[in-house]
Design a protein around this motif. Structure first.
Motif, PDB file in Angstrom:
ATOM      1  N   GLN A  24      11.002  24.842  -1.697  1.00  0.00           N
ATOM      2  CA  GLN A  24       9.574  24.552  -1.680  1.00  0.00           C
ATOM      3  C   GLN A  24       9.280  23.201  -2.321  1.00  0.00           C
ATOM      4  N   TYR A  25      10.006  22.855  -3.369  1.00  0.00           N
ATOM      5  CA  TYR A  25       9.847  21.553  -4.011  1.00  0.00           C
ATOM      6  C   TYR A  25      10.172  20.436  -3.024  1.00  0.00           C
ATOM      7  N   HIS A  26      11.269  20.589  -2.286  1.00  0.00           N
ATOM      8  CA  HIS A  26      11.643  19.570  -1.314  1.00  0.00           C
ATOM      9  C   HIS A  26      10.646  19.491  -0.160  1.00  0.00           C
ATOM     10  N   PHE A  27      10.152  20.630   0.301  1.00  0.00           N
ATOM     11  CA  PHE A  27       9.127  20.616   1.348  1.00  0.00           C
ATOM     12  C   PHE A  27       7.868  19.911   0.865  1.00  0.00           C
ATOM     13  N   GLU A  28       7.489  20.145  -0.375  1.00  0.00           N
ATOM     14  CA  GLU A  28       6.310  19.495  -0.931  1.00  0.00           C
ATOM     15  C   GLU A  28       6.524  17.988  -1.013  1.00  0.00           C
ATOM     16  N   ASP A  29       7.719  17.581  -1.428  1.00  0.00           N
ATOM     17  CA  ASP A  29       8.042  16.161  -1.519  1.00  0.00           C
ATOM     18  C   ASP A  29       8.008  15.513  -0.132  1.00  0.00           C
ATOM     19  N   ILE A  30       8.547  16.191   0.852  1.00  0.00           N
ATOM     20  CA  ILE A  30       8.529  15.674   2.222  1.00  0.00           C
ATOM     21  C   ILE A  30       7.092  15.578   2.725  1.00  0.00           C
ATOM     22  N   GLN A  31       6.295  16.576   2.443  1.00  0.00           N
ATOM     23  CA  GLN A  31       4.894  16.558   2.876  1.00  0.00           C
ATOM     24  C   GLN A  31       4.149  15.382   2.257  1.00  0.00           C
ATOM     25  N   HIS A  32       4.365  15.112   0.976  1.00  0.00           N
ATOM     26  CA  HIS A  32       3.693  13.984   0.327  1.00  0.00           C
ATOM     27  C   HIS A  32       4.158  12.655   0.920  1.00  0.00           C
ATOM     28  N   SER A  33       5.441  12.537   1.191  1.00  0.00           N
ATOM     29  CA  SER A  33       5.955  11.301   1.779  1.00  0.00           C
ATOM     30  C   SER A  33       5.357  11.051   3.159  1.00  0.00           C
ATOM     31  N   VAL A  34       5.341  12.086   3.983  1.00  0.00           N
ATOM     32  CA  VAL A  34       4.803  11.936   5.333  1.00  0.00           C
ATOM     33  C   VAL A  34       3.303  11.637   5.285  1.00  0.00           C
ATOM     34  N   SER A  35       2.569  12.307   4.408  1.00  0.00           N
ATOM     35  CA  SER A  35       1.125  12.036   4.328  1.00  0.00           C
ATOM     36  C   SER A  35       0.862  10.625   3.804  1.00  0.00           C
ATOM     37  N   ASP A  36       1.696  10.131   2.876  1.00  0.00           N
ATOM     38  CA  ASP A  36       1.551   8.752   2.414  1.00  0.00           C
ATOM     39  C   ASP A  36       1.807   7.763   3.544  1.00  0.00           C
ATOM     40  N   TRP A  37       2.808   8.042   4.381  1.00  0.00           N
ATOM     41  CA  TRP A  37       3.093   7.180   5.533  1.00  0.00           C
ATOM     42  C   TRP A  37       1.913   7.171   6.499  1.00  0.00           C
ATOM     43  N   LEU A  38       1.338   8.338   6.747  1.00  0.00           N
ATOM     44  CA  LEU A  38       0.215   8.418   7.683  1.00  0.00           C
ATOM     45  C   LEU A  38      -1.010   7.676   7.149  1.00  0.00           C
ATOM     46  N   VAL A  39      -1.259   7.798   5.849  1.00  0.00           N
ATOM     47  CA  VAL A  39      -2.387   7.079   5.248  1.00  0.00           C
ATOM     48  C   VAL A  39      -2.143   5.573   5.319  1.00  0.00           C
ATOM     49  N   ALA A  40      -0.925   5.146   5.000  1.00  0.00           N
ATOM     50  CA  ALA A  40      -0.605   3.720   5.064  1.00  0.00           C
ATOM     51  C   ALA A  40      -0.738   3.199   6.491  1.00  0.00           C
ATOM     52  N   PHE A  41      -0.309   3.980   7.455  1.00  0.00           N
ATOM     53  CA  PHE A  41      -0.406   3.571   8.858  1.00  0.00           C
ATOM     54  C   PHE A  41      -1.857   3.506   9.322  1.00  0.00           C
ATOM     55  N   SER A  42      -2.665   4.459   8.899  1.00  0.00           N
ATOM     56  CA  SER A  42      -4.054   4.487   9.356  1.00  0.00           C
ATOM     57  C   SER A  42      -4.910   3.406   8.701  1.00  0.00           C
ATOM     58  N   THR A  43      -4.531   2.942   7.516  1.00  0.00           N
ATOM     59  CA  THR A  43      -5.312   1.909   6.837  1.00  0.00           C
ATOM     60  C   THR A  43      -4.734   0.509   7.031  1.00  0.00           C
ATOM     61  N   LEU A  44      -3.735   0.377   7.870  1.00  0.00           N
ATOM     62  CA  LEU A  44      -3.098  -0.923   8.075  1.00  0.00           C
ATOM     63  C   LEU A  44      -4.063  -2.006   8.565  1.00  0.00           C
ATOM     64  N   PRO A  45      -4.890  -1.763   9.594  1.00  0.00           N
ATOM     65  CA  PRO A  45      -5.818  -2.829  10.020  1.00  0.00           C
ATOM     66  C   PRO A  45      -6.805  -3.248   8.923  1.00  0.00           C
ATOM     67  N   GLU A  46      -7.307  -2.273   8.170  1.00  0.00           N
ATOM     68  CA  GLU A  46      -8.246  -2.598   7.088  1.00  0.00           C
ATOM     69  C   GLU A  46      -7.560  -3.423   6.006  1.00  0.00           C
ATOM     70  N   ARG A  47      -6.326  -3.055   5.663  1.00  0.00           N
ATOM     71  CA  ARG A  47      -5.612  -3.800   4.631  1.00  0.00           C
ATOM     72  C   ARG A  47      -5.304  -5.217   5.081  1.00  0.00           C
ATOM     73  N   LYS A  48      -5.017  -5.400   6.375  1.00  0.00           N
ATOM     74  CA  LYS A  48      -4.775  -6.754   6.889  1.00  0.00           C
ATOM     75  C   LYS A  48      -6.040  -7.601   6.804  1.00  0.00           C
ATOM     76  N   GLU A  49      -7.173  -7.026   7.177  1.00  0.00           N
ATOM     77  CA  GLU A  49      -8.443  -7.754   7.084  1.00  0.00           C
ATOM     78  C   GLU A  49      -8.771  -8.106   5.644  1.00  0.00           C
ATOM     79  N   LEU A  50      -8.551  -7.159   4.741  1.00  0.00           N
ATOM     80  CA  LEU A  50      -8.839  -7.421   3.324  1.00  0.00           C
ATOM     81  C   LEU A  50      -7.900  -8.474   2.754  1.00  0.00           C
ATOM     82  N   GLY A  51      -6.644  -8.453   3.182  1.00  0.00           N
ATOM     83  CA  GLY A  51      -5.694  -9.469   2.729  1.00  0.00           C
ATOM     84  C   GLY A  51      -6.072 -10.856   3.220  1.00  0.00           C
TER      85      GLY A  51
END
Length: 123
Positions: A24-51
């Motif tokens: 369960q610890y490893h599943f939780e870690d995988i879930q956090h990693s994947v959700s962080d990737w999805l958030v980073a991917f979804s905010t990529l255009p905004e971060r480029k504009e802000l940069g």
């Protein structure tokens, strides 16, 4: 009949293993990693504009003092903070301790012409 008991035993062992705290610890870690990737991917255009907005501010208002550079980084951390800065210091003409006079007017013009504010006007 023996095959049924073997398959049932395998399913029970699988369920027990998957419910163990270690797995369960490893599943939780995988879930956090994947959700962080999805958030980073979804905010990529905004971060480029802000940069690009941050780079444009640093170039057009140079030379900036270190505290002003830090303040620009704080402003351009999200589109909401850029909009909040614009509303507070550009539209409401509040006093800003970091940028005054023509520097503030230039900063407001740069932000007003930026794609971040253009998207806000469309919404």
């Amino acid at each position: 009949m023996l095959r049924f008991f073997i398959i049932a035993a395998e399913i029970i062992v699988l369920v027990l293993v998957l419910r163990s705290p270690f797995v369960q610890y490893h599943f939780e870690d995988i879930q956090h990693s994947v959700s962080d990737w999805l958030v980073a991917f979804s905010t990529l255009p905004e971060r480029k504009e802000l940069g690009s907005l941050q780079d444009k501010i640093n170039i057009e208002l140079s030379p900036l003092k270190p505290y002003q550079q830090t303040y620009v980084k704080q402003i351009t951390v999200s589109s909401a903070s850029v909009k909040r800065f614009y509303l507070t210091y550009c539209e409401n003409d509040d006093i800003n301790p970091n940028f005054t006079g023509t520097k503030r007017a230039q900063l407001c013009l740069i932000i007003k012409q930026s794609p971040v504010m253009q998207v806000a006007k469309q919404n």
